[in-house]
Write an enzyme that holds these catalytic residues in place. Structure first.
Site, mmCIF file in Angstrom:
data_model
loop_
_atom_site.group_PDB
_atom_site.id
_atom_site.type_symbol
_atom_site.label_atom_id
_atom_site.label_comp_id
_atom_site.label_asym_id
_atom_site.label_seq_id
_atom_site.Cartn_x
_atom_site.Cartn_y
_atom_site.Cartn_z
ATOM 1 N N LYS A 142 -7.388 20.736 49.082
ATOM 2 C CA LYS A 142 -8.487 21.682 49.349
ATOM 3 C C LYS A 142 -8.999 22.277 48.035
ATOM 4 C CE LYS A 142 -9.938 22.929 52.838
ATOM 5 N NZ LYS A 142 -11.028 22.411 53.738
ATOM 6 N N TYR A 169 -1.540 19.702 50.800
ATOM 7 C CA TYR A 169 -2.724 20.191 51.534
ATOM 8 C C TYR A 169 -3.553 21.115 50.654
ATOM 9 C CZ TYR A 169 -5.431 23.397 54.461
ATOM 10 O OH TYR A 169 -6.437 24.189 54.967
ATOM 11 N N THR A 195 -9.762 27.397 52.208
ATOM 12 C CA THR A 195 -8.584 28.161 52.623
ATOM 13 C C THR A 195 -8.093 29.072 51.510
ATOM 14 O OG1 THR A 195 -6.249 27.891 53.188
ATOM 15 C CG2 THR A 195 -7.223 26.120 51.930
ATOM 16 N N ASP A 196 -7.381 30.121 51.900
ATOM 17 C CA ASP A 196 -6.759 31.009 50.897
ATOM 18 C C ASP A 196 -5.581 30.318 50.196
ATOM 19 O OD1 ASP A 196 -4.930 31.017 53.005
ATOM 20 O OD2 ASP A 196 -4.835 33.194 53.203
ATOM 21 N N GLU A 197 -5.107 29.187 50.758
ATOM 22 C CA GLU A 197 -3.926 28.537 50.170
ATOM 23 C C GLU A 197 -4.204 27.962 48.784
ATOM 24 O OE1 GLU A 197 -1.523 26.119 52.672
ATOM 25 O OE2 GLU A 197 -1.889 27.347 54.433
HETATM 26 P P1 NAD Z 1 -8.236 20.898 62.570
HETATM 27 O O1 NAD Z 1 -7.166 20.050 61.986
HETATM 28 O O2 NAD Z 1 -8.006 21.585 63.867
HETATM 29 O O3 NAD Z 1 -9.572 20.011 62.777
HETATM 30 C C1 NAD Z 1 -10.020 19.120 61.810
HETATM 31 C C2 NAD Z 1 -11.140 18.286 62.431
HETATM 32 O O4 NAD Z 1 -11.629 17.401 61.406
HETATM 33 C C3 NAD Z 1 -10.689 17.403 63.599
HETATM 34 O O5 NAD Z 1 -11.626 17.473 64.642
HETATM 35 C C4 NAD Z 1 -10.639 16.006 63.000
HETATM 36 O O6 NAD Z 1 -10.879 14.977 63.942
HETATM 37 C C5 NAD Z 1 -11.750 16.095 61.966
HETATM 38 N N1 NAD Z 1 -11.588 15.125 60.880
HETATM 39 C C6 NAD Z 1 -10.448 14.874 60.165
HETATM 40 N N2 NAD Z 1 -10.687 13.898 59.261
HETATM 41 C C7 NAD Z 1 -12.004 13.560 59.386
HETATM 42 C C8 NAD Z 1 -12.849 12.644 58.714
HETATM 43 N N3 NAD Z 1 -12.370 11.847 57.741
HETATM 44 N N4 NAD Z 1 -14.137 12.558 59.097
HETATM 45 C C9 NAD Z 1 -14.625 13.331 60.091
HETATM 46 N N5 NAD Z 1 -13.862 14.215 60.772
HETATM 47 C C10 NAD Z 1 -12.572 14.333 60.415
HETATM 48 O O7 NAD Z 1 -8.644 21.918 61.435
HETATM 49 P P2 NAD Z 1 -9.038 23.471 61.555
HETATM 50 O O8 NAD Z 1 -7.801 24.268 61.649
HETATM 51 O O9 NAD Z 1 -10.101 23.604 62.576
HETATM 52 O O10 NAD Z 1 -9.640 23.719 60.097
HETATM 53 C C11 NAD Z 1 -11.011 23.438 59.839
HETATM 54 C C12 NAD Z 1 -11.286 23.699 58.360
HETATM 55 O O11 NAD Z 1 -10.996 25.055 58.065
HETATM 56 C C13 NAD Z 1 -10.418 22.865 57.408
HETATM 57 O O12 NAD Z 1 -11.221 22.462 56.336
HETATM 58 C C14 NAD Z 1 -9.328 23.823 56.960
HETATM 59 O O13 NAD Z 1 -8.874 23.492 55.669
HETATM 60 C C15 NAD Z 1 -10.076 25.135 56.982
HETATM 61 N N6 NAD Z 1 -9.249 26.340 57.221
HETATM 62 C C16 NAD Z 1 -8.407 26.380 58.309
HETATM 63 C C17 NAD Z 1 -7.683 27.550 58.574
HETATM 64 C C18 NAD Z 1 -6.740 27.649 59.749
HETATM 65 O O14 NAD Z 1 -6.019 28.637 59.855
HETATM 66 N N7 NAD Z 1 -6.750 26.700 60.673
HETATM 67 C C19 NAD Z 1 -7.801 28.644 57.718
HETATM 68 C C20 NAD Z 1 -8.659 28.541 56.605
HETATM 69 C C21 NAD Z 1 -9.394 27.388 56.392
HETATM 70 O O1 DAU Z 2 -3.872 30.266 55.196
HETATM 71 C C1 DAU Z 2 -4.771 29.384 55.786
HETATM 72 C C2 DAU Z 2 -4.031 28.167 56.269
HETATM 73 O O2 DAU Z 2 -3.262 28.561 57.386
HETATM 74 C C3 DAU Z 2 -4.947 27.007 56.626
HETATM 75 O O3 DAU Z 2 -5.624 26.580 55.481
HETATM 76 C C4 DAU Z 2 -4.149 25.844 57.218
HETATM 77 O O4 DAU Z 2 -5.028 24.824 57.639
HETATM 78 C C5 DAU Z 2 -3.367 26.355 58.401
HETATM 79 O O5 DAU Z 2 -2.554 25.322 58.880
HETATM 80 C C6 DAU Z 2 -2.507 27.562 58.011
HETATM 81 O O6 DAU Z 2 -1.411 27.157 57.151
HETATM 82 P P1 DAU Z 2 0.083 27.712 57.354
HETATM 83 O O7 DAU Z 2 1.018 26.747 56.775
HETATM 84 O O8 DAU Z 2 0.179 29.139 56.940
HETATM 85 O O9 DAU Z 2 0.127 27.695 58.976
HETATM 86 P P2 DAU Z 2 1.270 27.244 60.004
HETATM 87 O O10 DAU Z 2 0.832 27.673 61.360
HETATM 88 O O11 DAU Z 2 1.695 25.845 59.805
HETATM 89 O O12 DAU Z 2 2.508 28.178 59.561
HETATM 90 C C7 DAU Z 2 2.411 29.599 59.600
HETATM 91 C C8 DAU Z 2 3.737 30.162 59.099
HETATM 92 O O13 DAU Z 2 4.755 29.844 60.068
HETATM 93 C C9 DAU Z 2 4.206 29.550 57.806
HETATM 94 O O14 DAU Z 2 4.892 30.538 57.043
HETATM 95 C C10 DAU Z 2 5.193 28.465 58.225
HETATM 96 C C11 DAU Z 2 5.787 29.042 59.494
HETATM 97 N N1 DAU Z 2 6.201 28.048 60.502
HETATM 98 C C12 DAU Z 2 5.283 27.110 60.872
HETATM 99 C C13 DAU Z 2 5.627 26.145 61.801
HETATM 100 C C14 DAU Z 2 4.630 25.086 62.201
HETATM 101 C C15 DAU Z 2 7.442 28.117 61.091
HETATM 102 O O15 DAU Z 2 8.247 29.010 60.768
HETATM 103 N N2 DAU Z 2 7.769 27.185 62.029
HETATM 104 C C16 DAU Z 2 6.919 26.194 62.400
HETATM 105 O O16 DAU Z 2 7.297 25.357 63.274
#
Ligand code: NAD
Ligand code: DAU
Length: 360
Positions: free
Chosen positions: A170, A166, A141-143
């Protein structure tokens, strides 16, 4: 670059029942019928096999219910299959949950990643093999780069500065991945992506949360004044970037993935909720009235923005969706997938909302 082309024969996808993993499997399972694809997922609250019903009977696909922290299971999987490629999504992924249960994030994101690296290292005969034969793609992630002010972008040279449990977990996983490359010459690539949105995203994240609550005429919680900025990317564009990196990426490299679509949370919600009202054929403004400002997330990162120029110029990837096209497609998906939504919005989801926002 041509010598580096990687041709997977058997791909181990971890976390394929989650949001991005499921979209990735929808993308690759039908596209590469000759490639064996194994999905290892623990099925936490974020994993759902309903997200995979369209591909579950494909002959090149197999689901394994298990934990990436189970090193014995990983050794068995690598022994039983000629895995050439790992695409590692499995993680605890929600920042707000990491604030309440940080150790679960250390366990899955750090220990789990280390177990996978160890299993791959043991199975792959690295000294004897062609370096393009194996590939371990760690989806990050970019975080990990921390928070930006009003200007600037994250680049591959930005130092790590994670600020939430988180992102710290990562970042730690990314360090382990690089350590295995340096120490054991494991053929790894790291991708760091910005915020994704699209089908199958669990409605704890901002976009699906807002869609679902707007459909139910429930309040939409926005932290502080909604001024924080994120760089949004449709998940299908992320999946295409990952496919490109798997085939053409260079071992040891890092690729940043982002959509160059920066919006404050309030601006994003105004666009999204207008689309929801249009799709539901109700007066525009109905959903905006549901926005409720709530207490800020502790340590809330102000802004993320990605410089994806390396991926664009070196590997030829570019995002296809504009934000409004991507949001409209996403809203339509949530409106037409009631059974998925109903399965996901269960009792545990409602108690999560209650604990997180003191709303039901
Ligand atoms: P998600 O939370 O939707 O899915 C995570 C999956 O991992 C689930 O299916 C869960 O059951 C599985 N899992 C969790 N713990 C596990 C374990 N111990 N063993 C096996 N499986 C397990 O996550 P996502 O949003 O699809 O993100 C996927 C990946 O991409 C993550 O590594 C996250 O950090 C990264 N990422 C997400 C975003 C985003 O915006 N969602 C952006 C950048 C990077
Ligand atoms: O940048 C990549 C990341 O983006 C991934 O690595 C993470 O897995 C993914 O969860 C996401 O993180 P964020 O914290 O940016 O996403 P989230 O959807 O939780 O929040 C997006 C923005 O909205 C953030 O500034 C917080 C705000 N927010 C979020 C929630 C859930 C609210 O204002 N209200 C809310 O209820």
């Amino acid at each position: 670059m041509i010598q580096n082309l990687h041709q997977p024969r058997c791909i181990l996808v971890t976390g394929g029942a989650g949001f991005i993993g499921a979209n990735f499997l929808h993308h690759i399972v039908p596209k590469f019928p000759e490639v064996e694809i194994i999905n290892l997922d623990k099925l936490t609250y974020a994993g759902n096999l309903l997200s995979l019903s369209e591909i579950e009977s494909a002959s090149n696909y197999q689901f394994i219910h298990g934990d990436i922290c189970d090193l014995n299971l990983l050794h068995v999987l690598f022994d039983d299959h000629q895995i050439t490629t790992v695409v590692h999504f499995a993680a605890e992924s929600h920042v707000d949950r990491s604030i309440h249960t940080p150790l679960e994030f250390v366990q899955t994101n750090v220990v789990g990643t280390a177990c996978l690296l160890e299993a791959a290292k043991t199975a792959w005969n690295l000294n004897a093999s062609d370096p393009a034969m194996y590939r371990f793609l760690h989806v990050s992630t970019d975080e990990v780069f921390g928070a930006l002010g009003r200007t600037g972008k994250f680049s591959i040279d930005t130092p790590y500065a994670p600020r939430s449990p988180y992102s710290a977990s990562k970042a730690s996983a990314d360090h382990f991945v690089r350590a295995y490359a340096e120490t054991y010459e494991l053929p790894v690539i790291i991708s760091n992506c910005s915020n994704n949105y699209g089908p199958f995203q669990f409605p704890e994240k901002l976009i699906p949360l807002a869609i679902v609550r707007s459909l139910c005429n429930d309040s939409i919680p926005v932290y502080s004044k909604g001024e924080n900025i994120r760089d949004w990317l449709h998940v299908h564009d992320h999946c295409k970037a990952l496919e490109t990196i798997i085939h053409q990426g260079i071992n040891g490299e890092t690729y940043l993935v982002g959509g160059s679509a920066e919006y404050s949370n309030l601006d994003l919600l105004n666009i999204l909720l207008t689309i929801v009202d249009e799709e539901l054929q109700r007066p525009v403004g109905t959903s905006q009235k549901l926005i409720t400002f709530v207490q800020d997330r502790p340590g809330h990162d102000f802004r993320y923005a990605i410089d994806a120029s390396k991926l664009i110029t070196e590997l030829g990837w570019s995002p296809q969706y504009t934000l409004s096209e991507g949001l409209r497609a996403t809203v339509r998906w949530y409106l037409s997938n009631h059974s998925w939504l109903e399965a996901v919005i269960d009792e545990s989801y409602r108690s999560y909302l209650k604990a997180q926002y003191e709303i039901s």
